[in-house]
Design an enzyme around this catalytic site. Structure first.
Site, PDB file in Angstrom:
ATOM      1  CD  GLU A   1      -8.139   0.813   7.542  1.00 34.59           C
ATOM      2  OE1 GLU A   1      -8.175   0.084   8.284  1.00 34.59           O
ATOM      3  OE2 GLU A   1      -7.572   1.596   7.045  1.00 34.59           O
TER       4      GLU A   1
ATOM      5  CG  HIS B   1      -5.496  -1.957   8.872  1.00 31.96           C
ATOM      6  ND1 HIS B   1      -5.576  -0.845   8.877  1.00 31.96           N
ATOM      7  CD2 HIS B   1      -4.181  -2.492   8.677  1.00 31.96           C
ATOM      8  CE1 HIS B   1      -4.184  -0.395   9.176  1.00 31.96           C
ATOM      9  NE2 HIS B   1      -3.113  -0.963   8.956  1.00 31.96           N
TER      10      HIS B   1
ATOM     11  CG  ASP C   1       0.080   0.137   2.735  1.00 27.76           C
ATOM     12  OD1 ASP C   1       0.863  -0.480   2.771  1.00 27.76           O
ATOM     13  OD2 ASP C   1      -0.432  -1.234   3.812  1.00 27.76           O
TER      14      ASP C   1
ATOM     15  CG  ASN D   1      -8.705  -1.162  12.010  1.00 28.39           C
ATOM     16  OD1 ASN D   1      -7.213  -2.438  11.540  1.00 28.39           O
ATOM     17  ND2 ASN D   1      -8.543   0.115  11.363  1.00 28.39           N
TER      18      ASN D   1
HETATM   19  C1  F6R Z   1       1.260  -1.138   6.333  1.00 28.57           C
HETATM   20  C2  F6R Z   1       0.498  -1.977   6.216  1.00 28.57           C
HETATM   21  C3  F6R Z   1      -0.244  -2.114   7.111  1.00 28.57           C
HETATM   22  C4  F6R Z   1       0.047  -2.146   9.108  1.00 28.57           C
HETATM   23  C5  F6R Z   1      -0.035  -2.184  10.429  1.00 28.57           C
HETATM   24  C6  F6R Z   1       0.584  -2.688  11.284  1.00 28.57           C
HETATM   25  O1  F6R Z   1       2.334  -1.373   4.760  1.00 28.57           O
HETATM   26  O2  F6R Z   1      -0.195  -2.928   5.117  1.00 28.57           O
HETATM   27  O3  F6R Z   1      -1.221  -2.843   7.163  1.00 28.57           O
HETATM   28  O4  F6R Z   1       1.234  -3.545   8.403  1.00 28.57           O
HETATM   29  O5  F6R Z   1      -1.111  -0.687   9.935  1.00 28.57           O
HETATM   30  O6  F6R Z   1       1.680  -1.577  11.403  1.00 28.57           O
HETATM   31  P1  F6R Z   1       2.625  -1.119  12.610  1.00 28.57           P
HETATM   32  O7  F6R Z   1       2.975  -2.527  12.140  1.00 28.57           O
HETATM   33  O8  F6R Z   1       3.137  -0.315  12.441  1.00 28.57           O
HETATM   34  O9  F6R Z   1       1.915  -1.524  13.738  1.00 28.57           O
END
Ligand code: F6R
Length: 252
Positions: A144, A139, A68, A137
């Site tokens: 989301e 995702h 992403d 959450n």
């Molecule tokens: C980032 C992504 C997100 C993160 C998730 C956890 O490329 O795809 O799904 O893996 O938000 O983020 P952290 O590791 O910062 O807790």
């Protein structure tokens, strides 16, 4: 099938994830890797760089697809995910620029940007090994919570919780982009192997959904229960809070 591996601490988890990836690259030098950004894989990328310096992993044929990118942040913005990857991995290993794929965050035509990434995924894919973090959450990528899941690359509104969670990387919450472009659930599920990492206790509720026996689009990661080959690496602090009790413990 989901296999859970528990490691003593974050450093061990990161090292073992890096060793696993390096092994896969050794077996298939032109491995197609799906990559995640955020805090969780920082240790992994550091370990991969160390393995590369020790000549234990060669990225010269590796192809990458990132999950992403924030909408409206240029590649050179310090909080763009492209910048993150350059800083933590790409500039430190021998990956070839033309093998790096990213969804375009600075799109003029949203449909075109999404179709282009889908086409690149189709031409190169499926992904051999998809690295995932997980949002508090639930995702994965920026898929989301919603009442339905989108299979293909799409533009998404970031959930309020994600904006709050990610504000720590910006000066304040108002600076966090409200939209992103993300790989869809379909491309993630097509990956031959998924390696999901979690080292923060804020992820426990989301992780429990991986072992619930229920697919809930409001916890997108729950879809991973339908995948044949998911490895979940957690540290012992996270494991303490999981309802699921694994049979095999790894504690290298
Ligand atoms: C980032 C992504 C997100 C993160 C998730 C956890 O490329 O795809 O799904 O893996 O938000 O983020 P952290 O590791 O910062 O807790």
């Amino acid at each position: 099938m989901i296999q859970l591996a528990i490691f003593e601490d974050y450093q061990t988890l990161s090292r073992q994830a890096a060793i696993y990836i390096a092994d896969r690259i050794k077996q298939k030098p032109n491995t197609i890797l799906g990559l995640a950004t955020g805090s969780t894989p920082l240790g992994l990328y550091e370990e991969l760089v160390s393995l590369h310096k020790a000549k234990k992993v060669n990225f010269s044929e590796v192809v990458t697809f990132n999950l992403d990118e924030y909408a409206s942040l240029p590649k050179e913005h310090p909080q763009s995910y492209y910048y993150f990857m350059q800083q933590h991995l790409f500039s430190k290993v021998n990956i070839q620029l033309h093998n790096i794929h990213f969804p375009e965050g600075m799109f003029h035509d949203a449909n075109h940007a999404c179709q282009l990434y889908e086409q690149q995924l189709l031409e190169n894919g499926p992904i051999d090994l998809q690295i995932l973090g997980i949002g508090s959450n639930g995702h994965i990528g920026f898929n989301e919570p919603a009442d339905r899941m989108t299979l293909q690359t799409h533009i998404t509104d970031l959930a309020d919780r994600t904006i709050v969670d990610n504000a720590r990387f910006f000066n304040d919450e108002t600076e966090v982009p409200r939209k992103a472009i993300t790989m869809g659930i379909g491309s993630i599920m097509k990956a031959k192997t998924i390696l999901l990492l979690a080292n923060n206790e804020t992820k426990t509720a989301a992780l429990n959904a991986l072992f619930s026996g229920v697919i809930d689009p409001n916890i997108p990661a729950s879809i991973l229960q339908l995948h044949e080959n998911v490895l979940v690496f957690v540290n012992s602090d996270v494991a303490k809070h999981l309802k699921y009790r694994p049979t095999a413990l790894m504690n290298k």
